[in-house]
Design a protein around this motif. Structure first.
Motif, PDB file in Angstrom:
ATOM      1  N   ILE A 119      64.379  57.030  61.887  1.00 30.78           N
ATOM      2  CA  ILE A 119      63.105  57.120  62.603  1.00 30.78           C
ATOM      3  C   ILE A 119      61.983  56.686  61.669  1.00 30.78           C
ATOM      4  CG2 ILE A 119      61.461  58.673  63.725  1.00 30.78           C
ATOM      5  CD1 ILE A 119      63.984  58.265  65.360  1.00 30.78           C
ATOM      6  N   SER A 120      61.090  55.867  62.172  1.00 31.11           N
ATOM      7  CA  SER A 120      59.984  55.372  61.353  1.00 31.11           C
ATOM      8  C   SER A 120      58.812  56.348  61.343  1.00 31.11           C
ATOM      9  CB  SER A 120      59.514  54.009  61.873  1.00 31.11           C
ATOM     10  OG  SER A 120      60.513  53.025  61.668  1.00 31.11           O
ATOM     11  N   LEU A 121      58.314  56.605  60.148  1.00 30.08           N
ATOM     12  CA  LEU A 121      57.116  57.423  59.960  1.00 30.08           C
ATOM     13  C   LEU A 121      56.293  56.747  58.874  1.00 30.08           C
ATOM     14  CD1 LEU A 121      55.535  60.074  60.577  1.00 30.08           C
ATOM     15  CD2 LEU A 121      56.758  61.089  58.637  1.00 30.08           C
ATOM     16  N   ASP A 122      55.121  56.271  59.211  1.00 30.93           N
ATOM     17  CA  ASP A 122      54.347  55.450  58.283  1.00 30.93           C
ATOM     18  C   ASP A 122      53.056  56.098  57.803  1.00 30.93           C
ATOM     19  OD1 ASP A 122      56.182  53.313  58.230  1.00 30.93           O
ATOM     20  OD2 ASP A 122      55.436  52.588  60.149  1.00 30.93           O
ATOM     21  N   GLY A 123      52.922  57.393  58.040  1.00 27.01           N
ATOM     22  CA  GLY A 123      51.751  58.085  57.537  1.00 27.01           C
ATOM     23  C   GLY A 123      51.910  59.580  57.692  1.00 27.01           C
ATOM     24  N   SER A 124      51.166  60.331  56.902  1.00 24.39           N
ATOM     25  CA  SER A 124      51.239  61.793  56.981  1.00 24.39           C
ATOM     26  C   SER A 124      50.223  62.360  57.964  1.00 24.39           C
ATOM     27  CB  SER A 124      50.977  62.399  55.596  1.00 24.39           C
ATOM     28  OG  SER A 124      49.628  62.184  55.204  1.00 24.39           O
ATOM     29  N   ILE A 128      46.560  57.400  60.156  1.00 19.95           N
ATOM     30  CA  ILE A 128      47.278  56.355  59.416  1.00 19.95           C
ATOM     31  C   ILE A 128      48.463  55.849  60.232  1.00 19.95           C
ATOM     32  CG2 ILE A 128      48.602  55.826  57.333  1.00 19.95           C
ATOM     33  CD1 ILE A 128      46.952  57.941  55.872  1.00 19.95           C
ATOM     34  N   HIS A 129      49.330  56.763  60.640  1.00 15.05           N
ATOM     35  CA  HIS A 129      50.545  56.362  61.371  1.00 15.05           C
ATOM     36  C   HIS A 129      50.202  55.683  62.694  1.00 15.05           C
ATOM     37  CE1 HIS A 129      54.730  56.713  62.846  1.00 15.05           C
ATOM     38  NE2 HIS A 129      54.142  56.956  64.009  1.00 15.05           N
ATOM     39  N   VAL A 167      49.833  53.052  51.312  1.00 13.93           N
ATOM     40  CA  VAL A 167      50.452  53.270  50.009  1.00 13.93           C
ATOM     41  C   VAL A 167      49.895  54.510  49.305  1.00 13.93           C
ATOM     42  CG1 VAL A 167      48.846  51.717  48.788  1.00 13.93           C
ATOM     43  CG2 VAL A 167      51.130  52.159  47.844  1.00 13.93           C
ATOM     44  N   GLU A 168      48.616  54.792  49.473  1.00 13.76           N
ATOM     45  CA  GLU A 168      48.041  55.956  48.793  1.00 13.76           C
ATOM     46  C   GLU A 168      48.369  57.265  49.503  1.00 13.76           C
ATOM     47  OE1 GLU A 168      43.921  55.454  47.904  1.00 13.76           O
ATOM     48  OE2 GLU A 168      44.255  53.646  46.702  1.00 13.76           O
ATOM     49  N   ASP A 169      49.068  57.171  50.616  1.00 10.73           N
ATOM     50  CA  ASP A 169      49.468  58.351  51.399  1.00 10.73           C
ATOM     51  C   ASP A 169      50.919  58.760  51.126  1.00 10.73           C
ATOM     52  OD1 ASP A 169      48.816  60.304  53.459  1.00 10.73           O
ATOM     53  OD2 ASP A 169      50.109  59.160  54.818  1.00 10.73           O
ATOM     54  N   LEU A 170      51.600  58.049  50.231  1.00  4.23           N
ATOM     55  CA  LEU A 170      53.040  58.265  50.055  1.00  4.23           C
ATOM     56  C   LEU A 170      53.386  59.680  49.595  1.00  4.23           C
ATOM     57  CD1 LEU A 170      54.228  54.878  48.485  1.00  4.23           C
ATOM     58  CD2 LEU A 170      54.570  55.706  50.827  1.00  4.23           C
ATOM     59  N   ALA A 171      52.596  60.256  48.711  1.00  2.98           N
ATOM     60  CA  ALA A 171      52.878  61.617  48.252  1.00  2.98           C
ATOM     61  C   ALA A 171      52.767  62.607  49.401  1.00  2.98           C
ATOM     62  CB  ALA A 171      51.939  62.002  47.116  1.00  2.98           C
ATOM     63  N   ASP A 172      51.797  62.399  50.268  1.00  2.42           N
ATOM     64  CA  ASP A 172      51.622  63.295  51.407  1.00  2.42           C
ATOM     65  C   ASP A 172      52.766  63.135  52.414  1.00  2.42           C
ATOM     66  OD1 ASP A 172      48.529  64.483  51.433  1.00  2.42           O
ATOM     67  OD2 ASP A 172      48.763  62.638  50.288  1.00  2.42           O
ATOM     68  N   ILE A 173      53.271  61.904  52.547  1.00  2.06           N
ATOM     69  CA  ILE A 173      54.439  61.701  53.413  1.00  2.06           C
ATOM     70  C   ILE A 173      55.639  62.443  52.840  1.00  2.06           C
ATOM     71  CG2 ILE A 173      56.064  60.001  54.343  1.00  2.06           C
ATOM     72  CD1 ILE A 173      53.765  57.974  54.364  1.00  2.06           C
ATOM     73  N   ALA A 174      55.824  62.356  51.530  1.00  2.00           N
ATOM     74  CA  ALA A 174      56.942  63.055  50.886  1.00  2.00           C
ATOM     75  C   ALA A 174      56.861  64.553  51.140  1.00  2.00           C
ATOM     76  CB  ALA A 174      56.943  62.762  49.384  1.00  2.00           C
ATOM     77  N   GLU A 263      51.531  60.231  41.520  1.00  2.00           N
ATOM     78  CA  GLU A 263      52.290  61.272  40.803  1.00  2.00           C
ATOM     79  C   GLU A 263      51.492  62.561  40.713  1.00  2.00           C
ATOM     80  OE1 GLU A 263      53.782  63.498  37.248  1.00  2.00           O
ATOM     81  OE2 GLU A 263      51.820  62.550  37.519  1.00  2.00           O
ATOM     82  N   ARG A 264      50.216  62.443  40.472  1.00  2.00           N
ATOM     83  CA  ARG A 264      49.353  63.630  40.391  1.00  2.00           C
ATOM     84  C   ARG A 264      49.314  64.342  41.748  1.00  2.00           C
ATOM     85  NH1 ARG A 264      45.623  61.266  38.113  1.00  2.00           N
ATOM     86  NH2 ARG A 264      44.350  60.644  39.910  1.00  2.00           N
ATOM     87  N   ARG A 265      49.190  63.568  42.806  1.00  2.00           N
ATOM     88  CA  ARG A 265      49.149  64.149  44.153  1.00  2.00           C
ATOM     89  C   ARG A 265      50.489  64.795  44.508  1.00  2.00           C
ATOM     90  NH1 ARG A 265      46.367  66.832  47.880  1.00  2.00           N
ATOM     91  NH2 ARG A 265      46.841  66.188  50.018  1.00  2.00           N
ATOM     92  N   LEU A 266      51.581  64.186  44.107  1.00  3.85           N
ATOM     93  CA  LEU A 266      52.908  64.737  44.394  1.00  3.85           C
ATOM     94  C   LEU A 266      53.069  66.115  43.762  1.00  3.85           C
ATOM     95  CD1 LEU A 266      55.730  64.099  45.677  1.00  3.85           C
ATOM     96  CD2 LEU A 266      56.408  63.254  43.422  1.00  3.85           C
ATOM     97  N   ARG A 267      52.631  66.253  42.522  1.00  6.25           N
ATOM     98  CA  ARG A 267      52.734  67.551  41.845  1.00  6.25           C
ATOM     99  C   ARG A 267      51.800  68.582  42.457  1.00  6.25           C
ATOM    100  NH1 ARG A 267      55.256  67.769  36.569  1.00  6.25           N
ATOM    101  NH2 ARG A 267      56.255  65.764  36.101  1.00  6.25           N
ATOM    102  N   GLU A 268      50.645  68.141  42.917  1.00  4.99           N
ATOM    103  CA  GLU A 268      49.735  69.065  43.595  1.00  4.99           C
ATOM    104  C   GLU A 268      50.385  69.642  44.846  1.00  4.99           C
ATOM    105  OE1 GLU A 268      46.230  66.915  44.562  1.00  4.99           O
ATOM    106  OE2 GLU A 268      45.479  66.789  42.497  1.00  4.99           O
ATOM    107  N   LEU A 269      51.117  68.803  45.560  1.00  3.94           N
ATOM    108  CA  LEU A 269      51.687  69.206  46.842  1.00  3.94           C
ATOM    109  C   LEU A 269      53.027  69.922  46.714  1.00  3.94           C
ATOM    110  CD1 LEU A 269      50.929  65.933  48.837  1.00  3.94           C
ATOM    111  CD2 LEU A 269      49.809  68.151  49.154  1.00  3.94           C
TER     112      LEU A 269
END
Length: 409
Positions: A119-124, A128-129, A167-174, A263-269
């Motif tokens: 399933i495609s998901l292109d934004g958090s 965006i999506h 691209v700048e939303d990738l951490a939030d998608i994760a 990376e900073r955003r990923l650790r925050e989340l």
């Protein structure tokens, strides 16, 4: 039984993508297929589809995985007849549907047939999506479908096409995937083909940053795979080497501001990494382990590489895959430029689709990769790496040690 690491790529693909139709209710701005609301004339008929499935069965056991894609495969009235026919032939089946009311009505059928689904998901977030997918309210429908599939025990992976818009939303998608319980993330590195225009593409440095970021994501219980991003394998091997020796990767890898931000955003989340890297990748590329059959039977190395190889209406898919001279060169890693002399030429080999679309050469170098061949070999020598220990680190990750660089001439 062949494992993925010993799959006979010269004999058969691991994945066969069949674009069952161009028809789709969505209007995604990056769509490879340039999908439309109604099917185009010339789609393979039900009988022709079954003949294609017979061809796939002829590759032998274990069979390639047949991915019914599109457009939206659920727009075909005979889709379940075709799925059942493939299953009756012992072929492993996966489905790549669009999130529409058709999918909502098909959830129980998918669960009953035990199909894998992407399933495609292109934004958090909706803004965006929905902007990428072209339909307001589509984000929430996608989240609802994903939660329902996880609840019903359906094997589901999320596909995300990375582009300038998200691209700048990738951490939030994760973070969103972790919250829903998605275990596999397939990340598509944009190829400017179809509706995907060049202004959506990233720079080579930004693709390096994305690849390093995805390696980080794989430490949070999510298996990460890439499509048209084979340089991720080089990044993963290098990061694994550095970690096995206790070397700070930040001092060695050429990281840009995009990586630092993600990376900073990923650790925050999600906090500190909590698992060993879960990178899942084999040495496949367009034409090696992957083959694509278009709606009208035309065969391509992949859906992102519009380089025609033949048509299943006039020639067996088995013959096309095994005998086409360009595919043979792709599988033998007979590339030009940097890709041809790189120590990663087999496990990576660059995106053949990107080389073809941007440079008009299916065997050319990948213009999105900034790597200079030999750097990894020099790093191993500089660090005095224990290669046997390194091999033990990567064992089971479906990765292999690269060869030394090929010399010119």
């Amino acid at each position: 039984m062949h494992g993925r690491d010993s799959w006979p790529f010269d004999e058969k693909p691991l994945l066969v993508f069949w674009e069952t139709t161009k028809a789709c209710m969505l209007a995604c701005k990056h769509c490879r297929a340039s999908a439309i609301l109604k099917p185009l004339p010339g789609e393979l008929s039900t009988d022709e589809g079954k003949k294609l499935i017979d061809d796939i069965a002829e590759f032998g056991k274990p069979s390639p995985i047949l991915v019914f894609t599109g457009g939206d495969p659920l727009m075909r009235k005979d889709i379940w007849e075709l799925v059942d026919y493939a299953l009756s032939k012992g072929i492993r089946v996966a489905l790549a549907p669009a999130v529409t009311e058709l999918l909502g009505k098909s959830i129980d059928i998918i669960a009953d047939k035990k199909l894998s689904v992407s399933i495609s998901l292109d934004g958090s977030r909706p803004e965006i999506h929905d902007n990428i997918r072209g339909i307001k309210g589509h984000f929430q429908k996608t989240i609802n479908i994903l939660k329902l599939m996880v609840e019903k025990g359906i094997r589901v992976q999320v596909n995300t096409a990375v582009m300038r818009d998200n691209v700048e939303d990738l951490a939030d998608i994760a973070k969103l995937l972790a919250d829903i319980g998605i275990k596999t993330w397939e990340v598509f590195y944009l190829i400017p083909v179809g509706r995907a225009q060049k202004e959506l593409d990233l720079t080579p440095q930004e693709w390096e940053d994305v690849s390093n970021f995805l390696f980080d994501v794989s430490k949070y219980g999510i298996v990460v795979r890439t499509t048209e991003g084979p340089m991720f394998r080089r990044i993963a091997l290098t990061r694994l080497l550095l970690e096995s020796m206790g070397v700070d990767y930040r001092k060695v890898m050429k990281l840009g501001p995009l990586y630092e931000k993600l990376e900073r955003r990923l650790r925050e989340l999600l906090g500190e990494p909590r698992t060993k890297p879960m990178v899942s990748t084999v040495g496949t590329r367009d034409g090696k382990g992957i083959i694509f059959v278009a709606y009208d039977g035309t065969v391509y190395p992949s859906g992102f590489m519009p380089y025609p190889l033949g048509n299943v209406r006039s020639k067996s898919l088995v013959e096309i895959y095994r005998e086409n001279p360009v595919l043979k060169k792709i599988r033998a890693a007979e590339f030009k430029g940097r890709c041809g002399v790189c120590e990663f030429r087999d496990i990576c080999g660059g995106s053949r689709a990107r080389a073809y679309v941007l440079k008009a050469d299916p065997l050319g170098e990948d213009p999105a990769c900034p790597y200079e061949p030999g750097e990894f070999t020099k790093l191993v020598e500089k660090l005095g790496a224990d290669i046997q220990k390194y091999k033990s680190i990567i064992q089971g990750l479906e990765l292999v040690l690269p060869l030394k660089p090929r010399q010119e001439g």
